[in-house]
Design a protein around this motif. Structure first.
Motif, PDB file in Angstrom:
ATOM      1  N   THR A 168      -0.293  47.391  84.628  1.00 45.28           N
ATOM      2  CA  THR A 168       1.048  47.146  84.097  1.00 45.28           C
ATOM      3  C   THR A 168       1.285  48.122  82.953  1.00 45.28           C
ATOM      4  N   ALA A 169       2.467  48.713  82.907  1.00 46.61           N
ATOM      5  CA  ALA A 169       2.752  49.809  81.983  1.00 46.61           C
ATOM      6  C   ALA A 169       2.493  49.446  80.524  1.00 46.61           C
ATOM      7  N   TYR A 170       1.683  50.261  79.877  1.00 46.51           N
ATOM      8  CA  TYR A 170       1.379  50.164  78.451  1.00 46.51           C
ATOM      9  C   TYR A 170       0.516  51.373  78.138  1.00 46.51           C
ATOM     10  N   THR A 171       0.770  52.050  77.021  1.00 42.85           N
ATOM     11  CA  THR A 171       0.138  53.349  76.803  1.00 42.85           C
ATOM     12  C   THR A 171      -1.268  53.291  76.204  1.00 42.85           C
ATOM     13  N   LYS A 172      -1.731  52.109  75.765  1.00 42.57           N
ATOM     14  CA  LYS A 172      -2.954  52.082  74.956  1.00 42.57           C
ATOM     15  C   LYS A 172      -4.188  52.594  75.705  1.00 42.57           C
ATOM     16  N   ASP A 173      -4.269  52.394  77.019  1.00 37.90           N
ATOM     17  CA  ASP A 173      -5.451  52.856  77.753  1.00 37.90           C
ATOM     18  C   ASP A 173      -5.504  54.381  77.814  1.00 37.90           C
ATOM     19  N   CYS A 174      -4.363  54.993  78.109  1.00 36.78           N
ATOM     20  CA  CYS A 174      -4.308  56.456  78.081  1.00 36.78           C
ATOM     21  C   CYS A 174      -4.562  56.982  76.676  1.00 36.78           C
ATOM     22  N   ASP A 175      -4.017  56.290  75.681  1.00 34.94           N
ATOM     23  CA  ASP A 175      -4.184  56.733  74.289  1.00 34.94           C
ATOM     24  C   ASP A 175      -5.654  56.718  73.877  1.00 34.94           C
ATOM     25  N   LEU A 176      -6.378  55.652  74.243  1.00 34.55           N
ATOM     26  CA  LEU A 176      -7.798  55.560  73.890  1.00 34.55           C
ATOM     27  C   LEU A 176      -8.590  56.692  74.531  1.00 34.55           C
ATOM     28  N   ASN A 177      -8.343  56.956  75.790  1.00 35.83           N
ATOM     29  CA  ASN A 177      -9.076  58.015  76.477  1.00 35.83           C
ATOM     30  C   ASN A 177      -8.721  59.400  75.928  1.00 35.83           C
ATOM     31  N   TYR A 178      -7.472  59.580  75.540  1.00 37.75           N
ATOM     32  CA  TYR A 178      -7.094  60.843  74.909  1.00 37.75           C
ATOM     33  C   TYR A 178      -7.794  61.001  73.562  1.00 37.75           C
ATOM     34  N   ASP A 179      -7.834  59.921  72.789  1.00 38.62           N
ATOM     35  CA  ASP A 179      -8.485  59.961  71.478  1.00 38.62           C
ATOM     36  C   ASP A 179      -9.969  60.291  71.594  1.00 38.62           C
ATOM     37  N   LEU A 180     -10.609  59.862  72.682  1.00 41.02           N
ATOM     38  CA  LEU A 180     -12.045  60.084  72.849  1.00 41.02           C
ATOM     39  C   LEU A 180     -12.372  61.369  73.598  1.00 41.02           C
ATOM     40  N   GLY A 181     -11.356  62.183  73.871  1.00 41.69           N
ATOM     41  CA  GLY A 181     -11.669  63.515  74.354  1.00 41.69           C
ATOM     42  C   GLY A 181     -10.996  63.987  75.621  1.00 41.69           C
ATOM     43  N   ALA A 182     -10.249  63.147  76.314  1.00 38.44           N
ATOM     44  CA  ALA A 182      -9.606  63.585  77.552  1.00 38.44           C
ATOM     45  C   ALA A 182      -8.642  64.732  77.258  1.00 38.44           C
ATOM     46  N   ASP A 183      -8.709  65.771  78.086  1.00 37.73           N
ATOM     47  CA  ASP A 183      -7.820  66.919  77.903  1.00 37.73           C
ATOM     48  C   ASP A 183      -6.405  66.610  78.372  1.00 37.73           C
ATOM     49  N   ILE A 184      -6.292  65.676  79.305  1.00 36.32           N
ATOM     50  CA  ILE A 184      -4.987  65.265  79.812  1.00 36.32           C
ATOM     51  C   ILE A 184      -5.115  63.831  80.312  1.00 36.32           C
ATOM     52  N   THR A 185      -4.054  63.053  80.156  1.00 38.26           N
ATOM     53  CA  THR A 185      -4.040  61.683  80.672  1.00 38.26           C
ATOM     54  C   THR A 185      -2.760  61.462  81.468  1.00 38.26           C
ATOM     55  N   ALA A 186      -2.826  60.513  82.386  1.00 41.30           N
ATOM     56  CA  ALA A 186      -1.652  60.166  83.186  1.00 41.30           C
ATOM     57  C   ALA A 186      -1.817  58.747  83.693  1.00 41.30           C
ATOM     58  N   ASP A 187      -0.694  58.079  83.936  1.00 42.89           N
ATOM     59  CA  ASP A 187      -0.786  56.780  84.592  1.00 42.89           C
ATOM     60  C   ASP A 187       0.419  56.558  85.492  1.00 42.89           C
ATOM     61  N   PHE A 188       0.389  55.454  86.214  1.00 41.58           N
ATOM     62  CA  PHE A 188       1.392  55.146  87.230  1.00 41.58           C
ATOM     63  C   PHE A 188       2.816  55.140  86.678  1.00 41.58           C
ATOM     64  N   SER A 189       2.975  54.821  85.384  1.00 41.08           N
ATOM     65  CA  SER A 189       4.319  54.774  84.808  1.00 41.08           C
ATOM     66  C   SER A 189       4.947  56.165  84.727  1.00 41.08           C
ATOM     67  N   ASP A 190       4.126  57.215  84.778  1.00 43.65           N
ATOM     68  CA  ASP A 190       4.663  58.573  84.785  1.00 43.65           C
ATOM     69  C   ASP A 190       5.539  58.815  86.008  1.00 43.65           C
ATOM     70  N   PHE A 191       5.332  58.020  87.047  1.00 46.35           N
ATOM     71  CA  PHE A 191       6.141  58.143  88.260  1.00 46.35           C
ATOM     72  C   PHE A 191       7.070  56.939  88.429  1.00 46.35           C
ATOM     73  N   GLY A 192       7.393  56.297  87.299  1.00 47.88           N
ATOM     74  CA  GLY A 192       8.421  55.284  87.295  1.00 47.88           C
ATOM     75  C   GLY A 192       7.997  53.884  87.681  1.00 47.88           C
ATOM     76  N   PHE A 193       6.705  53.650  87.845  1.00 41.09           N
ATOM     77  CA  PHE A 193       6.222  52.325  88.237  1.00 41.09           C
ATOM     78  C   PHE A 193       6.073  51.440  86.999  1.00 41.09           C
ATOM     79  N   PRO A 194       6.847  50.349  86.872  1.00 38.09           N
ATOM     80  CA  PRO A 194       6.617  49.421  85.768  1.00 38.09           C
ATOM     81  C   PRO A 194       5.234  48.783  85.877  1.00 38.09           C
ATOM     82  N   SER A 195       4.812  48.525  87.111  1.00 37.71           N
ATOM     83  CA  SER A 195       3.463  48.068  87.422  1.00 37.71           C
ATOM     84  C   SER A 195       3.183  48.461  88.867  1.00 37.71           C
ATOM     85  N   THR A 196       1.941  48.262  89.278  1.00 41.89           N
ATOM     86  CA  THR A 196       1.589  48.565  90.676  1.00 41.89           C
ATOM     87  C   THR A 196       1.384  47.301  91.497  1.00 41.89           C
ATOM     88  N   TYR A 197       1.532  46.137  90.873  1.00 45.88           N
ATOM     89  CA  TYR A 197       1.307  44.878  91.591  1.00 45.88           C
ATOM     90  C   TYR A 197       2.310  44.730  92.734  1.00 45.88           C
TER      91      TYR A 197
END
Length: 333
Positions: A168-197
């Protein structure tokens, strides 16, 4: 408007009626903005599956009590909730009006991004090594395990991407992974999905391909992909038991809450052809649980610090073992 049947992704303006579980919502700057009664917010209709919070759905009609299903701006009607929220309940809202474009059509986040989606072929995954982070349940440690694996890979000199494929859309998971070193992050909401359920399988696979296509722009050596909720959740098991999806996976991290969940999760994943190379998650906070698990499996058990420091080395040993097994099989033939 009262007779309108909303769809997943439809955007509206909502008035806060009564504060319940959600006291904040994430704004466009990723800030958790405090809300109070009579505030107005823009949000999208969506479904939610969260065993530790709410089960909720897009309503048949708009002229009823609605609820905030997720702090990322997802609204619908709560069908069931975790016992912890029985007394407080969800934050209730009402629809003020639907947001429309210049042509008079209701704005829809999914339809807006549909032109950017690509069809699944499995080809994009060959451009990176996909490490899957899955868990026994919601809040089992999947995101944190993914982030510390990302950290270890980055510290070892690799270029790393992180993807949140379902949830379900919320940025904290991408934010944590970016903070710990990910060069790029993405999630389902980037393609307009409020959730995938309740996504259908073809749509879910196209989303997977589209997210990979987005992150391979930086040519990552590894892409850590997190799938939400537990192994038996609808979309999770849909992916993990599909041969086309499994063919794209390089390796698996499994996070669990306790020893029973860990061992049964390993058995399930192994039976599906996705044996994990390492175990982590909430159970690693307990030396006794670690001891129990080690009595029933030889798979390495790592806490977060060890996952960052030693995860890459164990991953390489796992890969060498797979190659050796293949060589022995070829010799036998």
């Amino acid at each position: 408007m009262t007779d309108y049947h909303p769809k997943v992704g439809d955007v509206g303006i909502f008035e806060i009626i009564k504060i319940g579980k959600h006291k904040t919502v994430e704004d466009e700057d990723k800030r958790n903005a405090t809300i109070i009664s009579s505030d107005l917010m823009m949000a999208a209709f969506g479904n939610r599956y969260a065993t530790a919070q709410f089960e909720g759905y897009v309503p048949d009609k708009c002229n009823q009590e609605l609820h905030i299903l997720g702090a990322g701006g997802i609204v619908g009607v709560v069908h069931s909730m975790h016992y912890n929220y029985i007394d407080i309940g969800p934050t209730t809202i009402k629809l003020v009006g639907l947001v429309k474009d210049k042509g008079g059509n209701v704005m829809n986040t999914k339809l807006n991004q549909q032109p950017n989606m690509i069809s699944f072929t499995g080809a994009v995954a060959t451009s990176t090594k996909v490490i899957l982070s899955v868990g026994s349940s919601m809040d089992s440690g999947k995101t944190t395990s993914a982030a510390y694996m990302v950290n270890g890979l980055k510290n070892s000199g690799y270029k790393v991407a992180y993807i949140k494929l379902t949830g379900t859309a919320y940025t904290k998971d991408c934010d944590l992974n970016y903070d710990l070193g990910a060069d790029i992050t993405a999630d389902f909401s980037d393609f307009g999905f409020p959730s995938t359920y309740l996504c259908e399988e073809p749509e879910l696979f196209d989303l997977y391909e589209s997210l990979l296509q987005k992150v391979i722009a930086i040519r990552p050596d590894y892409t850590v992909i997190e799938i939400a909720d537990g192994l038996y959740q609808r979309e999770t098991i849909m992916l993990l038991t599909n041969p086309r999806f499994k063919e794209t996976i390089h390796s698996v991290i499994f996070s669990a809450t306790d020893s029973l969940a860990a061992i049964n999760g390993v058995n399930s994943l192994t039976s599906w052809g996705l044996p994990p190379f390492v175990l982590s998650g909430l159970f690693t906070a307990s030396p006794l649980l670690i001891k129990e698990i080690k009595n029933y499996t030889t798979i390495p058990v790592l806490n977060l610090g060890e996952l960052s420091a030693n995860g890459v080395e164990i991953l390489h040993k796992y890969n060498e073992s797979l190659l050796e097994n293949k060589r022995n099989l070829l010799k036998a033939l």
